[in-house]
Design a protein around this motif. Structure first.
Motif, PDB file in Angstrom:
ATOM      1  N   UNK A  55      38.170  52.706  43.934  1.00  0.00           N
ATOM      2  CA  UNK A  55      39.207  51.857  43.092  1.00  0.00           C
ATOM      3  C   UNK A  55      38.638  50.093  42.824  1.00  0.00           C
ATOM      4  N   UNK A  56      37.693  49.175  43.364  1.00  0.00           N
ATOM      5  CA  UNK A  56      37.404  47.994  42.990  1.00  0.00           C
ATOM      6  C   UNK A  56      36.441  48.435  41.064  1.00  0.00           C
ATOM      7  N   UNK A  57      35.667  48.767  41.294  1.00  0.00           N
ATOM      8  CA  UNK A  57      35.204  49.773  40.075  1.00  0.00           C
ATOM      9  C   UNK A  57      36.006  50.389  38.770  1.00  0.00           C
ATOM     10  N   UNK A  58      37.441  50.554  39.302  1.00  0.00           N
ATOM     11  CA  UNK A  58      37.726  51.462  38.287  1.00  0.00           C
ATOM     12  C   UNK A  58      38.913  50.926  37.796  1.00  0.00           C
ATOM     13  N   UNK A  59      39.501  50.057  38.966  1.00  0.00           N
ATOM     14  CA  UNK A  59      40.438  49.362  38.996  1.00  0.00           C
ATOM     15  C   UNK A  59      40.346  47.502  38.427  1.00  0.00           C
ATOM     16  N   UNK A  60      40.554  46.747  39.349  1.00  0.00           N
ATOM     17  CA  UNK A  60      40.955  45.771  38.716  1.00  0.00           C
ATOM     18  C   UNK A  60      39.630  44.706  40.238  1.00  0.00           C
ATOM     19  N   UNK A  61      38.605  45.096  40.965  1.00  0.00           N
ATOM     20  CA  UNK A  61      37.553  44.558  41.344  1.00  0.00           C
ATOM     21  C   UNK A  61      38.383  44.945  43.075  1.00  0.00           C
ATOM     22  N   UNK A  62      38.535  43.197  42.903  1.00  0.00           N
ATOM     23  CA  UNK A  62      38.795  41.956  44.317  1.00  0.00           C
ATOM     24  C   UNK A  62      40.318  42.692  44.650  1.00  0.00           C
ATOM     25  N   UNK A  63      40.732  42.221  43.521  1.00  0.00           N
ATOM     26  CA  UNK A  63      42.752  42.579  43.697  1.00  0.00           C
ATOM     27  C   UNK A  63      42.885  44.178  44.203  1.00  0.00           C
ATOM     28  N   UNK A  64      42.258  45.156  43.353  1.00  0.00           N
ATOM     29  CA  UNK A  64      42.377  46.985  44.248  1.00  0.00           C
ATOM     30  C   UNK A  64      42.050  47.203  45.032  1.00  0.00           C
ATOM     31  N   UNK A  65      40.702  46.480  45.834  1.00  0.00           N
ATOM     32  CA  UNK A  65      40.024  46.410  47.478  1.00  0.00           C
ATOM     33  C   UNK A  65      40.760  45.745  48.669  1.00  0.00           C
ATOM     34  N   UNK A  66      41.779  45.017  47.933  1.00  0.00           N
ATOM     35  CA  UNK A  66      42.933  44.167  48.568  1.00  0.00           C
ATOM     36  C   UNK A  66      43.703  45.279  48.704  1.00  0.00           C
TER      37      UNK A  66
ATOM     38  N   UNK B 296      31.404  45.108  17.032  1.00  0.00           N
ATOM     39  CA  UNK B 296      32.670  45.558  17.540  1.00  0.00           C
ATOM     40  C   UNK B 296      33.569  44.409  16.857  1.00  0.00           C
ATOM     41  N   UNK B 297      34.951  44.803  16.353  1.00  0.00           N
ATOM     42  CA  UNK B 297      35.658  43.241  16.225  1.00  0.00           C
ATOM     43  C   UNK B 297      35.818  42.478  17.385  1.00  0.00           C
ATOM     44  N   UNK B 298      36.530  41.729  17.749  1.00  0.00           N
ATOM     45  CA  UNK B 298      37.279  41.025  18.862  1.00  0.00           C
ATOM     46  C   UNK B 298      38.259  41.683  19.369  1.00  0.00           C
ATOM     47  N   UNK B 299      39.600  41.871  18.949  1.00  0.00           N
ATOM     48  CA  UNK B 299      40.045  43.317  19.427  1.00  0.00           C
ATOM     49  C   UNK B 299      39.445  44.467  20.129  1.00  0.00           C
ATOM     50  N   UNK B 300      38.629  45.026  19.192  1.00  0.00           N
ATOM     51  CA  UNK B 300      37.983  46.147  19.646  1.00  0.00           C
ATOM     52  C   UNK B 300      37.043  45.373  21.011  1.00  0.00           C
ATOM     53  N   UNK B 301      36.463  44.609  21.462  1.00  0.00           N
ATOM     54  CA  UNK B 301      35.303  43.754  22.278  1.00  0.00           C
ATOM     55  C   UNK B 301      36.298  43.720  23.465  1.00  0.00           C
ATOM     56  N   UNK B 302      38.053  42.941  23.115  1.00  0.00           N
ATOM     57  CA  UNK B 302      38.985  42.783  23.922  1.00  0.00           C
ATOM     58  C   UNK B 302      39.498  44.158  24.526  1.00  0.00           C
ATOM     59  N   UNK B 303      39.325  45.128  23.956  1.00  0.00           N
ATOM     60  CA  UNK B 303      39.859  46.198  24.759  1.00  0.00           C
ATOM     61  C   UNK B 303      38.354  46.946  25.293  1.00  0.00           C
ATOM     62  N   UNK B 304      37.293  46.315  25.270  1.00  0.00           N
ATOM     63  CA  UNK B 304      35.789  46.964  25.452  1.00  0.00           C
ATOM     64  C   UNK B 304      35.767  46.483  27.132  1.00  0.00           C
ATOM     65  N   UNK B 305      35.878  44.544  26.762  1.00  0.00           N
ATOM     66  CA  UNK B 305      35.546  44.212  28.253  1.00  0.00           C
ATOM     67  C   UNK B 305      37.304  44.196  29.089  1.00  0.00           C
ATOM     68  N   UNK B 306      38.365  44.270  28.986  1.00  0.00           N
ATOM     69  CA  UNK B 306      39.276  44.863  29.695  1.00  0.00           C
ATOM     70  C   UNK B 306      39.329  45.851  30.683  1.00  0.00           C
ATOM     71  N   UNK B 307      39.115  47.090  30.005  1.00  0.00           N
ATOM     72  CA  UNK B 307      39.174  48.315  30.707  1.00  0.00           C
ATOM     73  C   UNK B 307      37.448  48.078  31.633  1.00  0.00           C
TER      74      UNK B 307
ATOM     75  N   UNK C 293      44.554  43.125  28.461  1.00  0.00           N
ATOM     76  CA  UNK C 293      44.365  44.323  29.186  1.00  0.00           C
ATOM     77  C   UNK C 293      43.877  44.551  30.415  1.00  0.00           C
ATOM     78  N   UNK C 294      42.931  43.289  30.694  1.00  0.00           N
ATOM     79  CA  UNK C 294      42.831  43.483  32.491  1.00  0.00           C
ATOM     80  C   UNK C 294      44.266  43.733  33.283  1.00  0.00           C
ATOM     81  N   UNK C 295      44.427  42.529  33.421  1.00  0.00           N
ATOM     82  CA  UNK C 295      46.324  42.164  33.938  1.00  0.00           C
ATOM     83  C   UNK C 295      46.936  44.277  33.820  1.00  0.00           C
TER      84      UNK C 295
END
Length: 345
Positions: free
Chosen positions: A136-147, A187-198, A224-226
Motif C-alpha cells: 500500500x505504501x508503494x501503490x498509494x502514497x508512502x508514509x500516509x498510506x502506511x499510517x 515527455x511534456x511537463x503535463x505528462x511528467x506530472x502525471x507520471x511522477x504523481x502516480x 495528482x499525488x494528492x
C-alpha cells in the motif's frame, strides 16, 4: 441526572494528559529536529528523518516508564489524527478534474502493485503484514498510506519502520532517475506530472522530482499525488473487512458491523476534505493546517522509531527491501505503459 463518567471526564482527561505529556514532548522535539533537516534537504521530507532519529535515540535509550505511554500515544493516536488532517490538502473540484484524467493510471498501477505485493511477497516468504504495508505504501502514497493501514492490520513498530524506510529509499532513487527518464522519452511537463504523481509516493519526493524535470510540471504532479491519496479509503475499508473475517472465523458481516469497521480517522479524513471544498479557508490558515498535518506525521513516526525493535528489523533481512524495489519498478513501468496506451506519453 448526570452520569458519573461525565462528571469525572475532565479529571480523567487531565490525568491522561499528564501521563502522555513526557513521551509526546520527546517525539515533538525529534519532529522539530527532523523538520529542520528537511529545510536543508527538501527531498527527504521530515517523516524519514523523524523515523531515523527516533530509531537511533531508541537504540541508545529505550523509552522508560515515564515516557513510554506518550511515545505509544504519538505512534497511534497522533498518527491517526495526522491522517484526518491530510484531508485539508484535497478539494472536490481537484478530485473531479484531476481524477478523471489520472484514474486509469492510478487504478492500473495500484492493481499491479497490490497483486505483485501478494505474489512476490509470498514467494519471498515475507510475512503478510509487512508485504501489505510495503504494497500500500508503494501503490498509494508512502508514509500516509502506511499510517492509515497499520492500525487496521495491527502492524508492529518494527514492521512500520521497515516499510517506511523501504518506501523512502526508492523514493530517493525516483527523484534522481525519473527526470532522466522523462527527458529521455521527451515527455511534456503535463505528462511528467502525471507520471511522477502516480509513480512516486511521498509528496516531498514528488515535488523534488517534478522540480528537477521542469517547474511547470510541479503543480499538476502534486495535485495528482494528492488525489491518489484517496485510494487509502477503499483499500483501508477492504483490509478492515478482511481482518474482521480472519479474526471472527468467517462470521457473517452485517451492514451494522461493516459500518463499525470503518476507522474513525478515515471518516474524519473525508469530512475534512469535504469541508475544505465548501468552506472558504483563508490561504494562510490552509497552509498552516497543511504544515500541522505534515508535522504530526513526523511526530507519529518519531514515536514509532523510538519504540522500534531493531532486532526484529535485522531478522526481516533483505527480502522486504527486494520486494520494495520490485514493486517500485513495476509501478513506474506500468505508469509509463498506461500513459503510452492512452496517448499521453
Amino acid at each position: 441526572m448526570q452520569f458519573a463518567p461525565a462528571r469525572t471526564l475532565p479529571t480523567r482527561l487531565g490525568a491522561r494528559a499528564v501521563e502522555v505529556a513526557p513521551g509526546v514532548a520527546v517525539t515533538v522535539v525529534i519532529a522539530l529536529v527532523a523538520t529542520a533537516v528537511s529545510r536543508f534537504v527538501p527531498a527527504l521530507g521530515s517523516a524519514l528523518p523523524a523515523l531515523v532519529i527516533g530509531i537511533v535515540v531508541g537504540a541508545v535509550r529505550r523509552p522508560g516508564a515515564r515516557t513510554a505511554p506518550g511515545v505509544a500515544y504519538s505512534g497511534k493516536f497522533v498518527l491517526q489524527l495526522a491522517v484526518v488532517l491530510l484531508g485539508v490538502q484535497l478539494s472536490l473540484s481537484s478530485i473531479l478534474v484531476v481524477g478523471v484524467e489520472s484514474l486509469p493510471v492510478m487504478l492500473t498501477t495500484l492493481a499491479v502493485c497490490l497483486l505483485a505485493a501478494w505474489l512476490v511477497g509470498k514467494a519471498l516468504r515475507i510475512p503478510s503484514r509487512e508485504r501489505t504495508l510495503i504494497g500500500v505504501g508503494t501503490g498509494i502514497c508512502g508514509a500516509s498510506a502506511i499510517a492509515a493501514v497499520s492500525p487496521i492490520i495491527g502492524a508492529a513498530s518494527a514492521e512500520i519502520a521497515y516499510a517506511v524506510s523501504t518506501i523512502f529509499l526508492f523514493n530517493a532513487v525516483a527523484v534522481l532517475v525519473f527526470p532522466l527518464i522523462g527527458h529521455a522519452l521527451g515527455m511534456t511537463p503535463h505528462a511528467f506530472g502525471l507520471f511522477a504523481g502516480t509513480a512516486v509516493n511521498d509528496t516531498s519526493s514528488v515535488v523534488a522530482a517534478a522540480s528537477l524535470f521542469a517547474t511547470s510540471a510541479l503543480g499538476f504532479a502534486v495535485v495528482v499525488k494528492l488525489v491518489r491519496t484517496l485510494m487509502i479509503i477503499p483499500i483501508s475499508v477492504t483490509l478492515a473487512v478482511v481482518e474482521h473475517r480472519r479474526r471472527n472465523a468467517g462470521a457473517p458481516l452485517t451492514a451494522r458491523r461493516l459500518v463499525g469497521l470503518v476507522p474513525w480517522f478515515l471518516v474524519g479524513f473525508l469530512v475534512v476534505a469535504a469541508a475544505n471544498s465548501v468552506i472558504p479557508v483563508p490561504g494562510g490558515v490552509h497552509d498552516a493546517l497543511v504544515t500541522v498535518s505534515v508535522f504530526l506525521v513526523s511526530v507519529a513516526l518519531a514515536g514509532i522509531g523510538l519504540s522500534t525493535d531493531i532486532a526484529a528489523i535485522r531478522r526481516a533481512g533483505w527480502r522486504p527491501l527486494l520486494l520494495g524495489g520490485v514493486l517500485s519498478t513495476l509501478v513506474a513501468v506500468t505508469s509509463l505503459a498506461v500513459l503510452a496506451v492512452t496517448g499521453q506519453l
